[in-house]
Design an enzyme around this catalytic site. Structure first.
Site, PDB file in Angstrom:
ATOM      1  N   GLU A 105       0.812  -1.223   0.000  1.00 53.08           N
ATOM      2  CA  GLU A 105       0.000   0.000   0.000  1.00 53.08           C
ATOM      3  C   GLU A 105       0.844   1.271   0.000  1.00 53.08           C
ATOM      4  O   GLU A 105       0.542   2.214   0.713  1.00 53.08           O
ATOM      5  CB  GLU A 105      -0.928   0.006   1.235  1.00 53.08           C
ATOM      6  CG  GLU A 105      -1.835  -1.194   1.276  1.00 53.08           C
ATOM      7  CD  GLU A 105      -2.629  -1.306   2.573  1.00 53.08           C
ATOM      8  OE1 GLU A 105      -3.797  -1.666   2.496  1.00 53.08           O
ATOM      9  OE2 GLU A 105      -2.077  -1.030   3.661  1.00 53.08           O
TER      10      GLU A 105
HETATM   11  C1  TNX Z   1      -4.394  -3.925   4.962  1.00 49.59           C
HETATM   12  S1  TNX Z   1      -3.078  -6.024   3.720  1.00 49.59           S
HETATM   13  C2  TNX Z   1      -3.100  -3.762   5.399  1.00 49.59           C
HETATM   14  C3  TNX Z   1      -2.850  -3.374   6.788  1.00 49.59           C
HETATM   15  C4  TNX Z   1      -4.133  -3.194   7.550  1.00 49.59           C
HETATM   16  C5  TNX Z   1      -5.114  -4.281   7.168  1.00 49.59           C
HETATM   17  C6  TNX Z   1      -6.373  -4.259   7.951  1.00 49.59           C
HETATM   18  C7  TNX Z   1      -1.829  -5.224   4.042  1.00 49.59           C
HETATM   19  C8  TNX Z   1      -0.585  -5.812   3.579  1.00 49.59           C
HETATM   20  N1  TNX Z   1      -1.979  -4.073   4.693  1.00 49.59           N
HETATM   21  O1  TNX Z   1      -2.090  -2.208   6.817  1.00 49.59           O
HETATM   22  O2  TNX Z   1      -3.845  -3.239   8.900  1.00 49.59           O
HETATM   23  O3  TNX Z   1      -5.411  -4.138   5.814  1.00 49.59           O
HETATM   24  O4  TNX Z   1      -7.179  -5.350   7.662  1.00 49.59           O
END
Ligand code: TNX
Length: 549
Positions: free
Chosen positions: A358
């Site tokens: 992300e």
């Molecule tokens: C996505 S999936 C994230 C996390 C969050 C989570 C909550 C991923 C690699 N990153 O930063 O905590 O969703 O469900």
């Protein structure tokens, strides 16, 4: 689940399928030998014998096999039983970790001395058994004469001890002295894992958890043969590991947590304690510092890490995707060199995880250049790079590990990264958010958790195959599975336990047990048998109506 059952005096083997259990998890139903009848075709009641022959060619007698999770490769109920008594000894090599683990567990609940001795009979743990089984494999046999665990490594013996534990009465899990008897029914088990990586991830960045809470989380997971513990140590809301060359990371970056809750961090000594605790359970710690996004806590601690040279304000919300290390500044790479060097020095395992998910505030070409440089630093310190699947956009080596997390399947958008990683010869860890994320709500009404990926009841957590999820990612492209628990909404140990149990064992079974054994009916019945064990350990688990009636 196909189980060979010795049906007694005629010593005839029949194939049976675990069908359903209410309560103790000990009932099997017969199926036509070799006919591959689906488990759960017929449900049977607890404790009831199952009539043979109803499905045609079925010849099996009703035989009870125990509710073991993950289900072993083969399990055969045999005659006889062994009772652990005050004179029982554990026979093992000195300092055998599996033996000391078992002794510690059973001394508390039985009150027996259970000395570990070098020879004789009793509970024999042979970690140099020459079984020829794959890594982590073991054979476990229980008869009137004793209990024997044979493996070719301490690791295998330890996994065998976890199985033996589930053959004992649930009260064996209590930490105070209980009344016996301590009878283990006759059984022959042969077992080894489908995948070499079976992970649990804990996010201590959004909310901080103490050393002893982390250790309890590890210990519970190790009971289901989890062998990697991925510790998410840095995110926007908190930096949780002391870095001696950059002390403000922990001191300033460690102060915050989601919702203004109390922060905290591990000193390197505390981290080393966690690593050791995990090692005693043959669990490898994988530390993660998320980069280049998810870095607000670091950017708040050191102004110079920001492109504009201005420290960011501490962040206690739950948004993602807004922060980025300054990928064009050299100081960023000196910083990461220091962090990676210090982490590598206290991490005996092969992986350092640099996150990489992300990174919406980092331009893609910058991201790729950044991750390629970071990969080289990780390698320089003798480790392989692990990260979320986005890292597959950078050039990686065969030992580096992208972790698939997007809640997508087949050829859907979002599966490209995993597919291209496989094409390049990388082996993935599979943690699809819509099955494996333990922070997803069980139902709309679950008090904790989120629902952005899916609502994940236990059946859904169990209902996937890592080698079938994504077109172009097959058995050989998969290193294993992982169950992450993100803690935006979780503040206490009970919160963690409630969300992880009973789903963590579902992911653990998918990672360990043979593909052909996959059966919801069987899993559900064996999972139900874990309930009393969790109760005995005061685990605050979710009483899913899908599992517990
Ligand atoms: C996505 S999936 C994230 C996390 C969050 C989570 C909550 C991923 C690699 N990153 O930063 O905590 O969703 O469900």
């Amino acid at each position: 689940m196909v189980i060979l059952v010795d049906t007694g005096s005629m010593r005839r083997l029949a194939v049976v399928v675990v069908s359903s259990v209410v309560g103790l998890g000990l009932v099997v139903a017969p199926s036509p030998a070799g006919a591959g009848v689906k488990a759960g075709a017929r449900a049977v009641g607890a404790g009831a014998g199952v009539k043979a022959g109803e499905t045609g060619a079925g010849r099996a007698q009703a035989v009870r096999v125990p509710g073991v999770v993950p289900v072993p490769v083969s399990i055969r109920a045999t005659r006889g039983a062994y009772a652990i008594t005050s004179s029982t000894r554990i026979v093992a090599a000195p300092h055998d970790k599996a033996a000391s683990y078992l002794a510690h567990l059973l001394r508390r609940s039985t009150g027996y001395a259970l000395p570990i001795v070098g020879s004789g009979g009793g509970i024999v743990i042979d970690s140099a058994g020459g079984t020829g089984l794959p890594a982590e494999g073991y054979r476990l046999s229980v008869s009137g004469h004793g209990i024997l665990i044979k493996a070719d490594s301490g690791e295998g013996a330890f996994r065998g001890v976890q199985t033996l534990r589930q053959l004992l009465p649930a009260k064996a899990e209590k930490s105070t002295r209980q009344h016996g008897p301590w009878v283990v029914k006759g059984v022959q088990i042969e077992d080894y894992p489908r995948f070499s990586y079976r992970g649990a991830m804990l996010d201590v960045a959004r909310h901080f958890f103490t050393v002893s809470q982390v250790e309890r989380y590890i210990d519970l997971a190790a009971g289901y043969k989890v062998n990697y513990f991925h510790l998410h140590l840095g995110d926007d809301q908190g930096w949780r590991i002391q870095i001696k060359s950059w002390p403000r990371l922990a001191k300033i970056g460690g102060r915050t947590a989601v919702g203004g809750d109390r922060g905290g961090y591990f000193t390197q000594r505390e981290y080393a304690e966690i690593v050791k605790y995990a090692q005693r359970r043959y669990v490898t710690v994988v530390p993660e510092i998320d980069t280049p996004g998810h870095t607000n806590a670091a950017l708040a601690a050191y102004a110079k890490l920001n492109c504009d040279g201005k420290a960011r304000k501490p962040y206690t919300g739950t948004n993602v995707g807004f922060s980025s290390l300054c990928t064009s500044k050299e100081i960023t790479y000196r910083f990461l060199d220091d962090v990676i060097r210090e982490l590598a020095a206290i991490t005996p395992g092969p992986y350092l995880d640099l996150g990489g998910d992300e990174a919406q505030s980092t331009k893609q070409p910058d991201y790729v250049r950044f991750m390629s440089r970071v990969q080289k630093i990780v390698h320089k310190y003798g480790k392989s790079l692990m990260g979320w699947e986005e890292i597959a956009a950078a050039r990686l080596d065969a030992d580096d590990v992208p972790e698939h997390w997007n809640p997508v399947t087949g050829t859907q958008d979002g599966t490209q990264l995993a597919r291209s990683a496989a094409k390049k010869g990388l082996k993935l860890v599979m943690a699809p958010a819509d099955h494996a994320y333990l922070d997803m709500k069980y139902t709309k009404k679950t008090r904790l958790g989120q629902d952005w990926a899916a609502i994940v009841e236990v059946k859904r957590a169990y209902g996937w195959d890592p080698a079938k999820l994504i077109t172009g990612v097959g058995e050989d492209d998969v290193r294993g599975v992982e169950a992450p628990i993100w803690t935006e909404t979780m503040r206490t140990m009970n919160d963690l336990e409630y969300m992880a149990y009973p789903r963590l064992p579902a992911i653990a079974e998918i990672g360990w047990s043979p593909r052909a054994s996959h059966s919801w009916a069987s899993f559900r019945s064996r999972l139900a048998a874990q309930g009393p064990r969790w109760a005995a350990r005061d685990v605050d688990f979710y009483r899913s109506p899908q599992v517990f009636q």
